[in-house]
Design an enzyme around this catalytic site. Structure first.
Site, PDB file in Angstrom:
ATOM      1  N   ASN A 125      -7.322  -2.128   5.484  1.00  0.00           N
ATOM      2  CA  ASN A 125      -7.041  -2.902   6.697  1.00  0.00           C
ATOM      3  C   ASN A 125      -5.545  -3.044   6.986  1.00  0.00           C
ATOM      4  OD1 ASN A 125      -7.562  -5.288   8.709  1.00  0.00           O
ATOM      5  ND2 ASN A 125      -6.214  -6.144   7.120  1.00  0.00           N
ATOM      6  N   VAL A 184       0.811  -1.229   0.000  1.00  0.00           N
ATOM      7  CA  VAL A 184       0.000   0.000   0.000  1.00  0.00           C
ATOM      8  C   VAL A 184       0.849   1.285   0.000  1.00  0.00           C
ATOM      9  CG1 VAL A 184      -2.023  -1.096   1.075  1.00  0.00           C
ATOM     10  CG2 VAL A 184      -0.307   0.025   2.533  1.00  0.00           C
ATOM     11  N   TYR A 220       1.776   4.677  16.100  1.00  0.00           N
ATOM     12  CA  TYR A 220       0.563   3.929  15.748  1.00  0.00           C
ATOM     13  C   TYR A 220      -0.695   4.742  16.100  1.00  0.00           C
ATOM     14  CZ  TYR A 220      -2.575  -0.169  15.628  1.00  0.00           C
ATOM     15  OH  TYR A 220      -3.590  -1.061  15.356  1.00  0.00           O
TER      16      TYR A 220
END
Ligand code: NDP
Length: 247
Positions: A88, A62, A153
């Site tokens: 995802n 991605v 994150y």
């Protein structure tokens, strides 16, 4: 069951964990085709051996815009459309703020945040041409509330939520029927959470109202609802799937 009947679906990070459960769920619900994208060729090959006819695997990173462009052109040529995109794919590189290396910050931002931007930019062009579509972004409870050791994150998963709100507004203009939602899982049993030490997991579970970790399939069920026409009047929503976690 036919909840995805006639739909062409794309799931990133589809080779294992939550992504794989989503691929399986869409397939069982009779999607016309589910593209399971992943950069891990070995796990994709395993999936290939077991997949029904309406699942196709595709090696794609991605973070590589050129690969995404080629993939979307191929799907357009064969099917003319993408009805559902599930963003995802995601990674962790955890460390406390003072110890976090710049490269760990960069790579997590690149995959979890820019990767979602990359995929959505290319796929939404095709959705806009067709005037319809449904996008589900996988965020995290960490994006909503933060977590020790996950500065990078948490930033990406918070960013995914703000992109969800933004795209829900942008992609519904000029008569387009493109819905954009997010799912924010709590702690789910997958290869990603296998890395978490037992003691830390025990502490996490003690804060979950249902007193257990979640299963991939429980996240996939929520994604299925948002992706399907059952959620035809739901957009710009973040659905928590966390067993009632109080962080
Ligand atoms: P896993 O690590 O089990 O699976 C993620 C998959 O994504 C792997 O197959 C991985 O490949 C792939 N991937 C990684 N980087 C890329 C990339 N650049 N391009 C394409 N594919 C890539 O993770 P989970 O199933 O646990 O997580 C799925 C999503 O859910 C993630 O976005 C995660 O942040 C989110 N989430 C997970 C939670 C959990 O508790 N498990 C909780 C909340 C959110 P490879 O094997 O090569 O790394």
């Amino acid at each position: 069951m036919d909840r995805m009947k006639g739909k062409v679906c794309v799931v990133t990070g589809g080779a294992r964990g939550i992504g794989r459960s989503i691929v399986e769920k869409f397939s069982e619900e009779n999607a016309e085709m589910v593209f399971a994208l992943d950069m891990n060729k070995d796990t994709l090959d395993e999936l290939d051996k077991q997949t029904p006819q309406n699942v196709r695997t595709f090696v794609l990173d991605v973070t590589k815009r050129e690969e995404i462009k080629i993939f979307v052109e191929k799907v357009k040529e064969e099917f003319g459309r993408i009805d559902v995109l599930v963003n995802n794919a995601g990674i962790t590189k955890d460390a406390l703020l003072q110890k976090m290396q710049e490269e760990d910050w960069d790579v997590v931002i690149d995959v979890n945040l820019k990767g979602v931007f990359n995929m959505t930019q290319f796929v939404s062009n095709l959705m806009l041409e067709n005037g319809k579509g449904s996008i589900v972004n996988i965020s995290s409870i960490v994006g909503e509330r933060g977590n020790i050791g996950q500065t990078n994150y948490a930033a990406t998963k918070g960013g995914v939520i703000s992109m969800t709100y933004t795209w829900a507004k942008e992609l519904a203009r000029k008569g387009a029927n493109i819905r954009v939602n997010a799912v924010a899982p709590g702690f789910i049993k997958t290869p990603m959470t296998e890395k978490i030490p037992e003691k830390v997991l025990e502490n996490i579970v003690s804060k979950v109202t249902l007193k257990r970790m979640g299963e991939s399939e429980e996240v996939a069920n929520a994604v299925l609802f948002l992706a399907s026409d059952e959620a035809s009047y739901v957009t710009g929503h973040v659905l928590d799937v966390n067993g009632g976690t109080v962080l």
